[in-house]
Enzyme design. Structure first.
Site, PDB file in Angstrom:
ATOM      1  N   GLY A 292       0.807  -1.197   0.000  1.00  0.00           N
ATOM      2  CA  GLY A 292       0.000   0.000   0.000  1.00  0.00           C
ATOM      3  C   GLY A 292       0.839   1.245   0.000  1.00  0.00           C
ATOM      4  O   GLY A 292       2.051   1.207  -0.217  1.00  0.00           O
ATOM      5  N   GLY A 295       3.831   1.104   2.314  1.00  0.00           N
ATOM      6  CA  GLY A 295       4.850   0.093   2.114  1.00  0.00           C
ATOM      7  C   GLY A 295       4.264  -1.280   1.857  1.00  0.00           C
ATOM      8  O   GLY A 295       3.054  -1.451   1.730  1.00  0.00           O
ATOM      9  N   LYS A 296       5.153  -2.268   1.784  1.00  0.00           N
ATOM     10  CA  LYS A 296       4.741  -3.650   1.566  1.00  0.00           C
ATOM     11  C   LYS A 296       4.727  -4.405   2.897  1.00  0.00           C
ATOM     12  O   LYS A 296       5.482  -4.105   3.806  1.00  0.00           O
ATOM     13  CB  LYS A 296       5.690  -4.334   0.588  1.00  0.00           C
ATOM     14  CG  LYS A 296       5.619  -3.747  -0.818  1.00  0.00           C
ATOM     15  CD  LYS A 296       6.522  -4.484  -1.783  1.00  0.00           C
ATOM     16  CE  LYS A 296       6.416  -3.872  -3.184  1.00  0.00           C
ATOM     17  NZ  LYS A 296       7.289  -4.549  -4.161  1.00  0.00           N
ATOM     18  N   LYS A 311       5.860  -4.794   8.108  1.00  0.00           N
ATOM     19  CA  LYS A 311       5.599  -3.717   7.142  1.00  0.00           C
ATOM     20  C   LYS A 311       6.870  -2.903   6.953  1.00  0.00           C
ATOM     21  O   LYS A 311       7.414  -2.349   7.912  1.00  0.00           O
ATOM     22  CB  LYS A 311       4.465  -2.812   7.612  1.00  0.00           C
ATOM     23  CG  LYS A 311       4.168  -1.665   6.645  1.00  0.00           C
ATOM     24  CD  LYS A 311       3.017  -0.813   7.115  1.00  0.00           C
ATOM     25  CE  LYS A 311       1.685  -1.484   6.856  1.00  0.00           C
ATOM     26  NZ  LYS A 311       1.357  -1.565   5.423  1.00  0.00           N
ATOM     27  N   ASP A 410      -6.815   6.508   5.931  1.00  0.00           N
ATOM     28  CA  ASP A 410      -6.978   5.549   4.830  1.00  0.00           C
ATOM     29  C   ASP A 410      -7.889   4.404   5.267  1.00  0.00           C
ATOM     30  O   ASP A 410      -7.515   3.234   5.205  1.00  0.00           O
ATOM     31  CB  ASP A 410      -5.616   5.013   4.388  1.00  0.00           C
ATOM     32  CG  ASP A 410      -5.676   4.348   3.012  1.00  0.00           C
ATOM     33  OD1 ASP A 410      -6.689   4.521   2.306  1.00  0.00           O
ATOM     34  OD2 ASP A 410      -4.717   3.641   2.633  1.00  0.00           O
TER      35      ASP A 410
END
Length: 606
Positions: A292, A295-296, A311, A410
Site C-alpha cells: 500500500g 509500504g509492503k 511492514k 486511509d
C-alpha cells in the site's frame, strides 16, 4: 462540492495512465538481468505505472524510490538506463550472479542514498562517477571481482557513512577520507592503507560503536592487539580463499546499533534487521501479504514459530529522523483496543523503517469480500454487521480516547483485518504520522485510496476525524455490496464509476436488491441492510460538518438515533442532487473507459 470531488478525481487518474519513463527503465533493467519467466512477472511493459510492481516502492508522486531484489538468481548485467531513475533512494541487488561492469550512468542517480551490490560477479573498475552521488550514505560492493583503484572522488561524499569493498581485486591506495567514516571494510584486496592515522587499516566492522578514538590505536599497538589482528587477518584470508574457490554464502551484517538487543517502549521489541530478514526469507516475494501507500507487508515466522506481519515503510523520513520515528512508534504503541491492530515491535536502519505486527489469520475484509479462493467461507451477514461495529469502535477510540487523537487517513476494507474469530481489527492507523506529508501539491499531500477519500481532503489536503468518517462510510458500502469503491467496468453499462454514486442511485430507485452482495445468497435481514446503508450515506455527506462523529456512528449501528438523522439527510440530499444536476448540464461528464480498474492510491503502490 460533489462535482468538485469528481473533477479532483479525474486529474490523478489521468496522470496514472500516461506513459511512464520510469517503467521503461525498470523494464529494461529486467531484460538486462535475464529475469526468467516467473521472476518479476508483474513487471509488464504494457503497464506503464511501475508503482504496483513487486519489489518497487514509490513515493506519493509515483516516483520510484526503492528497488530491492536480493538473492533472485539473476545472471545478466546492470542496465545503464537505471541511471535515469533520478528519484531512486535505494538500489539493492545483493546475492545474485550479476556480471559485467557497474554502469557509469549510476553517477546520475542524484537522490541515491544506498547502493548495495554485494555478492555478485561484477567486474571492471568502480566508476568515478559515483563521486557525484552527494546523498549517498551506504556503498556495499563486497564479494565481487572489481579491480583497479578506489576512486578518489568517493572522498568528496560527505554523507557517506558505510563503505564495504571487501573481497575484490582492488589495488592502489585507500583514500584517507574513507577511514574517517563510521563503518568500512577493505579486507581481501591488495590495497595500500597509506594512512598515518591511528585507525584500523582493513576494517572497523568489529568496532560496534563505530568510534575512532586514539586509545583504539594504542590497543592495536599492544601484544593483545597484534594477536587480534593476526587472528582477524587469518580469518579474512580464509574467507578470501573460499571466495576465490567459488564458495558463496549469505552473510548477514547488521547496521551500527542493530545488534540482538531489545529496546522497550512498553511492551515493544526492537528487532534486529537480521531477525526480520531471516523471518521473511530475505523479504521474499512469495511472502508478500499486500502492499500500500505506506509500504509492503510480508509474512514472517520467528524462531519460536510465532507468525508475524512485517511492514517496510516508505517515505518515512520526517524531521528529527530516527528520534521522531521512535516517538511516533511510541504514540501508536499506547493505542490499545481490541479492535486495533497491536504493534509488537519495530526495526530501524539508516535506510529502513519496519513495523512488526501479529499475523492476522483471516487476512483482510477486502480479501474475504472479493479475493477469497474457492472453498473458503464467505462473510455472512451477521459477521459483516459485527465487523462494521468493531471497526467503528476502533475508530471511535482513535478519535476520542487517544491523546493526542489519531486520524487514520486511509479507512477501507483492505485496512480492516480479521483475527481467528473474524473480529475486526483496524490496521495502519497512525502511519500517516510516521512519514513526511509536508508536500507542495495535493496529490503528494493527500494519503489514501481514490474512492475512499473525502472531498474536502482531496481538494485541500486537510484531514480531520470527519475524513475518517467518510472512509468508514465507504467501507460500510463495501461490506454491503462486496464491491470496490471505484469500478470502471460500470462504465460499459453507463453507470456510476464511484460506488457511492452507484448506491445512491439504486437507493433513489428503491432497488436494494441490486445493491446487496450476491455472495450472501439472500441470507440477510433486509431491514438491517437498509439501516447500514443509511448510516453509510450519513457518513459520506459532502460537507464534513454534516457527518456524524464516530461515537454517534457507533450508537446508530447499535440502533440509537438513526431515524432522526436519516430524515434530515433525505431532504438535504434532494437539494444537493438538484444542484449537482444543474452543474452536470454545464460541464458534460465524459465517458473515460481507459482508467485502471483498481482504486488508484495517492500514497503509492499498494
Amino acid at each position: 462540492m460533489e462535482f468538485v470531488y469528481r473533477l479532483c478525481l479525474v486529474i490523478p487518474l489521468l496522470s496514472v495512465v500516461l506513459s511512464d519513463w520510469q517503467g521503461d527503465a525498470l523494464y529494461d533493467m529486467k531484460i538486462k538481468l535475464n529475469a526468467t519467466g516467473n521472476q518479476l512477472s508483474d513487471w509488464n511493459q504494457n503497464q506503464v505505472n511501475p508503482c504496483t510492481w513487486n519489489s518497487v516502492i514509490c513515493d506519493g508522486s509515483n516516483n520510484v524510490i526503492q528497488v530491492t531484489l536480493p538473492s533472485m538468481g539473476f545472471n545478466g548485467i546492470l542496465s545503464p538506463r537505471i541511471g535515469q531513475l533520478q528519484y531512486l533512494n535505494v538500489l539493492s541487488l545483493p546475492g545474485n550472479k550479476i556480471t559485467g561492469e557497474i554502469p557509469k550512468q549510476f553517477g546520475n542517480l542524484s537522490s541515491l542514498t544506498s547502493l548495495i551490490l554485494e555478492n555478485n560477479q561484477l567486474t571492471g573498475e568502480i566508476p568515478s562517477s559515483l563521486g557525484n552521488l552527494t546523498k549517498l550514505q551506504i556503498l556495499i560492493l563486497s564479494e565481487n571481482n572489481l579491480n583497479g583503484n578506489i576512486p578518489d572522488s568517493l572522498s568528496n561524499l560527505s554523507s557517506l557513512n558505510d563503505v564495504r569493498l571487501a573481497f575484490n581485486d582492488l589495488t592502489g591506495q585507500i583514500p584517507d577520507r574513507l577511514f574517517r567514516i563510521a563503518k568500512y571494510n577493505f579486507t581481501g584486496n591488495n590495497l595500500n592503507c597509506g594512512t598515518k592515522l591511528e585507525l584500523p587499516c582493513a576494517s572497523n566492522l568489529s568496532d560496534a560503536g563505530g568510534s575512532h578514538h586514539s586509545e583504539l590505536g594504542a590497543v592495536l599497538g599492544s601484544i593483545g592487539g597484534a594477536l587480534a589482528l593476526l587472528i582477524v587477518a587469518g580469518v579474512a584470508l580464509f574467507l578470501w580463499k573460499r571466495k576465490r574457490r567459488g564458495y558463496r554464502r549469505e552473510v548477514f551484517v547488521d547496521v551500527a546499533g542493530e545488534d540482538d538487543r531489545r529496546i522497550a517502549f512498553g511492551q515493544l521489541k526492537r528487532f534486529a534487521w537480521r531477525e526480520l530478514q531471516i523471518a521473511t526469507d530475505s523479504f521474499s516475494e512469495k511472502n508478500i501479504l499486500g502492499q500500500g501507500g505506506f509500504g509492503k507487508v510480508y509474512k514472517g515466522v520467528l524462531p519460536d514459530n510465532t507468525k508475524i506481519a512485517v511492514k517496510r515503510l516508505t517515505d518515512y523520513e520526517s524531521p528529527g529522523g530516527e528520534a521522531a520515528f521512535l516517538r511516533e512508534v511510541e504514540l501508536i504503541s499506547v493505542a490499545v483496543h481490541r479492535n486495533l491492530l497491536k504493534l509488537i515491535g519495530f526495526c530501524t536502519t539508516p535506510s529502513e523503517r519496519l513495523l512488526v505486527y501479529p499475523f492476522m489469520q483471516n487476512l483482510s475484509v477486502a480479501y474475504r469480500l472479493r479475493d477469497f479462493k474457492p472453498g473458503e467461507p464467505v462473510l455472512d451477514w451477521p459477521t459483516r454487521k459485527r465487523v462494521a461495529l468493531g471497526t467503528a469502535r476502533g475508530l471511535e477510540y482513535l478519535h476520542e480516547h487517544c491523546n493526542p487523537k489519531i486520524i487514520h487517513r486511509d479507512v477501507k476494507a483492505a485496512n480492516v483485518l480479521l483475527d481467528e474469530d473474524f473480529e475486526a481489527v483496524v490496521g495502519d492507523f497512525g502511519l500517516a504520522k510516521l512519514v513526511d506529508v509536508r508536500k507542495s501539491s495535493v496529490t503528494t499531500q493527500v494519503r489514501g485510496t481514490m474512492g475512499h477519500i473525502a472531498p474536502e481532503y482531496l481538494s485541500t489536503g486537510k484531514s480531520s476525524e470527519r475524513t475518517d468518517v467518510f472512509g468508514f462510510g465507504i467501507t460500510l458500502l463495501e461490506l454491503v455490496t462486496g464491491q470496490r469503491a471505484i469500478d470502471f467496468s460500470r462504465l460499459e453499462e453507463e453507470d456510476d464509476v464511484l460506488l457511492l454514486d452507484h448506491v445512491k442511485k439504486l437507493v433513489r430507485e428503491k432497488r436494494l436488491d441490486a445493491i446487496i452482495d450476491r455472495n450472501l445468497n439472500k441470507n440477510y435481514d433486509i431491514e438491517e441492510v437498509e439501516k447500514v446503508i443509511q448510516v453509510a450515506l450519513l457518513c459520506t455527506q459532502a460537507t464534513p460538518e454534516d457527518r456524524p462523529s464516530m461515537s454517534e456512528v457507533v450508537r446508530m449501528l447499535e440502533g440509537e438515533g438513526l431515524a432522526e438523522r436519516w430524515e434530515e439527510w433525505q431532504q438535504v440530499e434532494v437539494n444537493r442532487r438538484e444542484e449537482y444536476e444543474r452543474l452536470h448540464r454545464r460541464f458534460d461528464w465524459g465517458d473515460d473507459s481507459i482508467y485502471n480498474q483498481d482504486a488508484i492510491e495517492l500514497s503509492g503502490g499498494r
